[in-house]
Design an enzyme around this catalytic site. Structure first.
Site, PDB file in Angstrom:
ATOM      1  N   GLU A  85       0.847  -1.182   0.027  1.00 41.22           N
ATOM      2  CA  GLU A  85       0.111  -0.133  -0.135  1.00 41.22           C
ATOM      3  C   GLU A  85       0.720   1.277  -0.126  1.00 41.22           C
ATOM      4  OE1 GLU A  85      -3.289   0.074   2.583  1.00 41.22           O
ATOM      5  OE2 GLU A  85      -3.401   2.214   2.760  1.00 41.22           O
ATOM      6  N   LYS A 280      -7.430  -0.867  11.446  1.00 43.41           N
ATOM      7  CA  LYS A 280      -6.927  -0.967   9.997  1.00 43.41           C
ATOM      8  C   LYS A 280      -5.552  -0.360   9.800  1.00 43.41           C
ATOM      9  CE  LYS A 280      -6.311  -1.298   5.270  1.00 43.41           C
ATOM     10  NZ  LYS A 280      -5.547  -0.580   4.542  1.00 43.41           N
ATOM     11  N   ASP A 296       3.723 -14.922  11.503  1.00 39.85           N
ATOM     12  CA  ASP A 296       2.350 -15.557  11.020  1.00 39.85           C
ATOM     13  C   ASP A 296       1.522 -14.265  11.189  1.00 39.85           C
ATOM     14  OD1 ASP A 296      -0.122 -16.425  10.463  1.00 39.85           O
ATOM     15  OD2 ASP A 296       0.240 -18.256  11.430  1.00 39.85           O
ATOM     16  N   HIS A 393      -2.282  10.076   0.468  1.00 44.58           N
ATOM     17  CA  HIS A 393      -2.328   8.930  -0.323  1.00 44.58           C
ATOM     18  C   HIS A 393      -2.336   8.868  -1.553  1.00 44.58           C
ATOM     19  CE1 HIS A 393      -3.988   4.932   1.100  1.00 44.58           C
ATOM     20  NE2 HIS A 393      -4.590   4.932   0.172  1.00 44.58           N
TER      21      HIS A 393
HETATM   22  C1  MEV Z   1      -5.795   3.112   5.087  1.00 50.63           C
HETATM   23  O1  MEV Z   1      -5.113   2.207   4.616  1.00 50.63           O
HETATM   24  C2  MEV Z   1      -5.823   3.316   6.416  1.00 50.63           C
HETATM   25  C3  MEV Z   1      -6.600   4.252   7.108  1.00 50.63           C
HETATM   26  O2  MEV Z   1      -8.000   4.350   6.784  1.00 50.63           O
HETATM   27  C4  MEV Z   1      -6.637   4.292   8.665  1.00 50.63           C
HETATM   28  C5  MEV Z   1      -7.647   5.215   9.263  1.00 50.63           C
HETATM   29  O3  MEV Z   1      -8.482   5.598   8.865  1.00 50.63           O
HETATM   30  O4  MEV Z   1      -7.381   5.511  10.608  1.00 50.63           O
HETATM   31  C6  MEV Z   1      -6.214   5.820   6.600  1.00 50.63           C
END
Ligand code: MEV
Length: 438
Positions: A85, A280, A296, A393
């Site tokens: 990513e 995430k 793992d 991003h």
């Molecule tokens: C993207 O991979 C992760 C985010 O969505 C985490 C978050 O929203 O805190 C940017």
């Protein structure tokens, strides 16, 4: 035409590729080329990878990057990250620099206990089973001595074995619930070997036990397996600074940003939809280091998300507060990691990662991984509560878009310059590139 095949695993790698490309692809030659271009030119290295799993056709690349300047408990680290990513490594590096200038990260291992269970059915009187268990408990330890000897030399081993009555949830269902310390190994093989021996001991001893009726003697073991839920294998990572130091951007007020950040974390604590995405972001950091160090990641993912639900509602793994004008941000996560055994000795890049980290103990690696998760979370929540996530991003993603459209070096420079200060989206980038080409 049938697409099933008998004896596939017996075919050579080339034969497997031929069958796959001829069965599923309109252009088998081209498909074969895609697969084989990823073969390693070193036959030995390719063989090593071929033999990790069954039916290997080729290698699947992930970028391997590093995030330097991580200050953890006064020690400096460059952290390896395997992840596809865009912007994750850049975000980790930025957060490392930010917190490095504010005292660095503090990390502590709170506990290191692993868990394994023998699940079995017993049709009889619980009091009798309990007496039997207490009588044979030392046998579980004695029968596993051959495996535990080495682990004990390293300071680990079986910590305890308990009998648990689960009949309120399922008729006749009981467990041997065992706890382990596996020191620097993740311990899955050690734990599973011990558990399978416990199961045999349990069944055999029950057959011999004079206090049981014939029915009671026939204990039925359903399965013996470690648990990837490790709520007592916990590491805590933390950062803190004066709220006046929170903003690096003169247009953003430090106190206001600190308060907004704390509220963003509180939202993730109480709102599961946000908590999942928040966590995430943490796993972007955690998984990347877990992968690069040969651990793992599925086990880590399963354990972490179960832990995030331990109150009964899925919640944030990280927390933040302001007290006496000090901003504190911390995380507590379960991480059952290993730095010996498994892939750590087999995969050359894993060895490389571990050496770059100074060949850490499992506990030190727990700290490094938790810190990376916290850094990633900080970077994401900072972007979300200030500029928005898309700016950083898309800046990173722009390169992927340009590569996809075979942009030349000159086109790339022009596009990057144009989008320096304007909104970026996939279609805007493509439109602008096309306008340059007209
Ligand atoms: C993207 O991979 C992760 C985010 O969505 C985490 C978050 O929203 O805190 C940017």
């Amino acid at each position: 035409m049938t697409q099933n095949i008998k004896g596939f695993s017996k075919l050579s790698k080339e034969e497997k590729i031929n069958w796959i490309t001829e069965t599923y692809f309109s252009n088998p030659l081209e498909a074969k080329q895609i697969v084989t271009q990823y073969w390693n030119s070193s036959e030995n290295l390719q063989k090593l990878h071929d033999e990790f799993i069954e039916n290997t056709l080729t290698n699947f690349y992930l970028p391997y990057g590093v995030a330097p300047n991580f200050e953890i408990n006064g020690k400096s680290y460059t952290i390896p990250m395997a992840i596809e990513e865009s912007s994750v490594v850049a975000a980790a590096s930025k957060a490392a620099k930010f917190w490095g200038e504010r005292g660095g990260f503090k990390a502590t291992v709170i506990s290191t206990e692993k868990i394994g269970q023998v699940h079995f059915l017993f049709n009889g009187d619980f009091e009798k089973l309990h007496t039997f268990f207490n009588q044979i408990k030392s046998k579980f330890f004695a029968d596993t001595e051959a495996f535990t000897k080495n682990m004990q030399k390293r300071g680990g081993g079986i910590l305890d074995i308990q009998l648990k009555d689960k009949t309120a949830q399922l008729s006749n269902y009981y467990q041997l619930h065992a706890t382990f310390n596996t020191k620097d190994s993740m311990g899955a093989n050690f734990i599973n070997t011990c558990l399978e021996q416990f199961a045999k001991t349990l069944e055999n001893e029950a057959q011999e036990y004079s206090g049981f009726t014939e029915t009671e003697k026939n204990i039925q073991v359903i399965m013996s397996i470690l648990s990837n839920y490790v709520p007592n294998c916990i590491v805590r990572a933390e950062v803190s600074c004066s709220i006046s130091q929170m903003s690096e951007d003169p247009s953003i007020d430090s106190k206001e940003f600190a308060e907004k950040f704390v509220n963003a974390v509180k939202i993730a604590e109480i709102e599961p939809y946000r908590a999942v995405t928040h966590n995430k972001g943490i796993m972007n950091g955690i998984d990347a280091v877990v992968l690069a160090t040969g651990n793992d990641f599925r086990a880590i993912e399963a354990g972490v998300h179960a832990y995030a639900s331990k109150s009964g509602q899925y919640s944030s793994l990280s927390h933040a507060k302001i007290e006496n004008d000090i901003f504190t941000f911390w995380i507590e996560v379960p991480l059952a990691l290993g730095t010996i055994g498994g892939l750590t000795t087999l995969h050359p890049l894993v060895k490389f990662s571990l050496e770059m980290l100074g060949n850490p103990s499992a506990e030190e690696l727990m700290k490094i991984v938790a810190v990376t998760g916290l850094a990633q979370n900080f970077a994401a929540v900072r972007s979300l509560t200030t500029t928005g996530i898309q700016q950083g991003h898309m800046k990173m993603h722009i390169n992927n878009i340009l590569n996809q459209h075979q942009a030349t070096k000159e086109e790339k420079a022009q596009v990057l310059d144009y989008f320096k200060n304007t909104t970026i989206s996939h279609s805007l980038v493509v439109d602008y590139l096309e306008s340059l080409r007209k």
